[in-house]
Each structure stands twice: as C-alpha cells, then as structure tokens.
Design a protein around this motif. Structure first.
Motif, PDB file in Angstrom:
ATOM      1  N   ILE A   1       0.826  -1.193   0.098  1.00 51.72           N
ATOM      2  CA  ILE A   1       0.024  -0.064  -0.140  1.00 51.72           C
ATOM      3  C   ILE A   1       0.826   1.173  -0.074  1.00 51.72           C
ATOM      4  O   ILE A   1       0.468   2.144  -0.716  1.00 51.72           O
ATOM      5  N   ARG A   2       1.949   1.287   0.649  1.00 51.12           N
ATOM      6  CA  ARG A   2       2.828   2.256   0.802  1.00 51.12           C
ATOM      7  C   ARG A   2       3.339   2.711  -0.737  1.00 51.12           C
ATOM      8  O   ARG A   2       3.345   3.814  -1.071  1.00 51.12           O
ATOM      9  N   LEU A   3       3.896   1.858  -1.279  1.00 48.26           N
ATOM     10  CA  LEU A   3       4.294   1.941  -2.706  1.00 48.26           C
ATOM     11  C   LEU A   3       3.272   2.369  -3.597  1.00 48.26           C
ATOM     12  O   LEU A   3       3.598   2.971  -4.651  1.00 48.26           O
ATOM     13  N   ILE A   4       2.182   1.681  -3.753  1.00 45.85           N
ATOM     14  CA  ILE A   4       0.919   1.901  -4.629  1.00 45.85           C
ATOM     15  C   ILE A   4       0.494   3.353  -4.372  1.00 45.85           C
ATOM     16  O   ILE A   4       0.500   4.023  -5.332  1.00 45.85           O
ATOM     17  N   SER A   5       0.519   3.796  -3.177  1.00 52.63           N
ATOM     18  CA  SER A   5       0.113   5.171  -2.818  1.00 52.63           C
ATOM     19  C   SER A   5       1.378   6.291  -3.348  1.00 52.63           C
ATOM     20  O   SER A   5       0.968   7.193  -3.916  1.00 52.63           O
ATOM     21  N   ALA A   6       2.464   5.878  -3.041  1.00 47.89           N
ATOM     22  CA  ALA A   6       3.478   6.667  -3.429  1.00 47.89           C
ATOM     23  C   ALA A   6       3.439   6.511  -5.041  1.00 47.89           C
ATOM     24  O   ALA A   6       3.553   7.793  -5.534  1.00 47.89           O
ATOM     25  N   GLY A   7       3.374   5.625  -5.646  1.00 46.53           N
ATOM     26  CA  GLY A   7       3.107   5.522  -6.960  1.00 46.53           C
ATOM     27  C   GLY A   7       2.464   6.337  -7.715  1.00 46.53           C
ATOM     28  O   GLY A   7       2.556   7.135  -8.616  1.00 46.53           O
TER      29      GLY A   7
END
Length: 161
Positions: A48-54
């Motif tokens: 979720i951290r990388l999806i939201s950052a992306g």
C-alpha cells in the motif's frame, strides 16, 4: 505535512498491527503469528505504501519533488519512478491474495531500503521532516524483508530437522 506523517505511521505500524491482531484473534489463531505478521506488513508497509507513493508520483510529481527539494525539471523522472513504485507495490498487494508471491513482493522492501540508504548517503544534514519520514519508512521496509528472510531461513531449517 502532518497528514503525510500520520499516513506513513499508519501504513508502517497501526494498520498492519490491527490487521495481524484481527486475523489472529478473529479468524485463525492456528496460523503462525510471524506468518500473519509478514503477510500484513508486506501488504501495508510495502504494498500500500508503494502503490500510494506511485499514484501520487504519477499524478502529483511536485509532492515528491518538494520532499527531495528538486525543481520542476525532475517531474518526468518522478513520474517514471511512480510507475516502478506502482508495479512493486502491486506485487506486494497481490501477495495478500496469492501467498506464493510473497517472496517476490519483498523486492519492494529491498528497493525501499536502498532508497533509504540513498537518503542517508545524501547527507542527513540536508534532510527535511518529510524526507526524514520517507527515510524512516524506507528503512522500515528493508527491516521487514530482512526479518521475513531470516524467519524463512530459520523456519525452513527448523522444519527440515
């Protein structure tokens, strides 16, 4: 700025711990507690951290540029970074439903750790609050996958005896 900090703390600790606790007590206490922990921490703190950052980097590259104190000319590269984050985060997100992907999903945590190390190498005296928050969460991703690998190695060796 405080909203970003709260979001990072939530995805690093709060929501994964609630997910682990909820599944352990209300769904299946027969599953090894550490296996539940890796499942949910990889999903939230990496996926979720990388999806939201992306998504944020693709839609609003100025946010990441402000964290790293870069000018508008970096927006194209930040968007490309966003696509990489979406792919690695997506893999970690899918690992929630397809446990066989969990080892591959740790790639995102290794990536976060290397990014965190770059923040440190850049020089801690140049790090602002938002970058320090990103730095800590990046190193947290590395800690998660390190724990996952060590536990997998120990648990596999123990099971083979």
């Amino acid at each position: 700025m405080m909203g970003y900090f709260i979001y990072i703390v939530a995805t690093m600790f709060v929501v994964p711990l609630l997910s682990v606790t909820g599944e352990f007590f209300y769904r299946s206490s027969r599953i090894r507690f550490l296996d539940l922990s890796w499942k949910w921490f990889i999903f939230w703190a990496i996926g979720i951290r990388l999806i939201s950052a992306g998504l944020n980097q693709v839609i609003n590259p100025a946010f990441t540029a402000s964290i790293l104190q870069l000018n508008d000319s970096a927006h194209f590269v930040i968007r490309e970074l966003g696509f990489a984050n979406l792919l690695m985060g997506g893999l970690a997100g899918l690992s929630l439903f397809f446990p066989s992907l969990r080892s591959a999903a740790t790639l995102g945590g290794l990536y976060l750790g290397l990014a965190g190390l770059l923040h440190v190498i850049r020089g801690i005296e140049h790090v602002n609050f938002k970058e320090a928050t990103a730095l800590i969460s990046d190193l947290w991703g590395l800690l998660i996958v390190t724990g996952y690998y060590l536990d997998s190695l120990f648990h596999r060796n123990k099971a083979e005896k």
